[in-house]
Scaffold this motif. Structure first.
Motif, short mmCIF file in Angstrom:
data_model
loop_
_atom_site.label_atom_id
_atom_site.label_comp_id
_atom_site.label_asym_id
_atom_site.label_seq_id
_atom_site.Cartn_x
_atom_site.Cartn_y
_atom_site.Cartn_z
N MET A 135 0.54 -1.39 -0.24
CA MET A 135 0.26 -0.06 -0.04
C MET A 135 0.58 1.27 -0.12
SD MET A 135 -3.29 0.17 0.39
CE MET A 135 -4.46 1.58 0.96
N ALA B 62 4.21 1.59 -1.07
CA ALA B 62 4.73 1.48 -2.14
C ALA B 62 3.68 2.27 -3.18
CB ALA B 62 5.45 0.72 -2.68
N LYS B 63 2.52 1.60 -3.80
CA LYS B 63 1.49 2.36 -4.37
C LYS B 63 1.48 3.75 -3.86
CE LYS B 63 -0.30 -2.04 -4.81
NZ LYS B 63 -2.74 -2.85 -5.47
N SER B 64 1.35 4.34 -3.47
CA SER B 64 1.67 5.85 -2.80
C SER B 64 2.41 6.78 -3.12
CB SER B 64 -0.32 6.12 -1.59
OG SER B 64 1.18 5.52 -0.32
N GLY B 65 3.24 6.03 -2.98
CA GLY B 65 4.26 7.06 -3.02
C GLY B 65 5.87 7.49 -2.02
#
Length: 71
Positions: A1, A3-6
């Protein structure tokens, strides 16, 4: 989660963060009483989960040299 949001994810060894007082850094398993944290050294009282979160944050700062900015 994260990583997906940076966001970056840092691993922190949680031992013994749930038994450590974030005010005086005294470690005692008797301080943790279910959902309450009552320091057996200084007597500070706190929510056990918040106490642990503070200690994990402190450990992450020390381990990775992080500066955590307030929003």
């Amino acid at each position: 989660m994260a990583a997906k949001s940076g966001k970056k994810l840092y691993r922190v060894d949680p031992r013994p963060t749930s038994q450590t007082c974030s005010k005086c850094m005294h470690v005692d398993r008797e301080s943790r009483n279910s959902e309450k944290f009552i320091c057996t050294n200084g007597g500070s009282i706190d929510d056990a989960n918040l106490q642990t979160a503070r200690n994990v944050r402190k450990k992450a700062r020390e381990t990775y040299g992080l500066t955590i900015a307030k929003r």
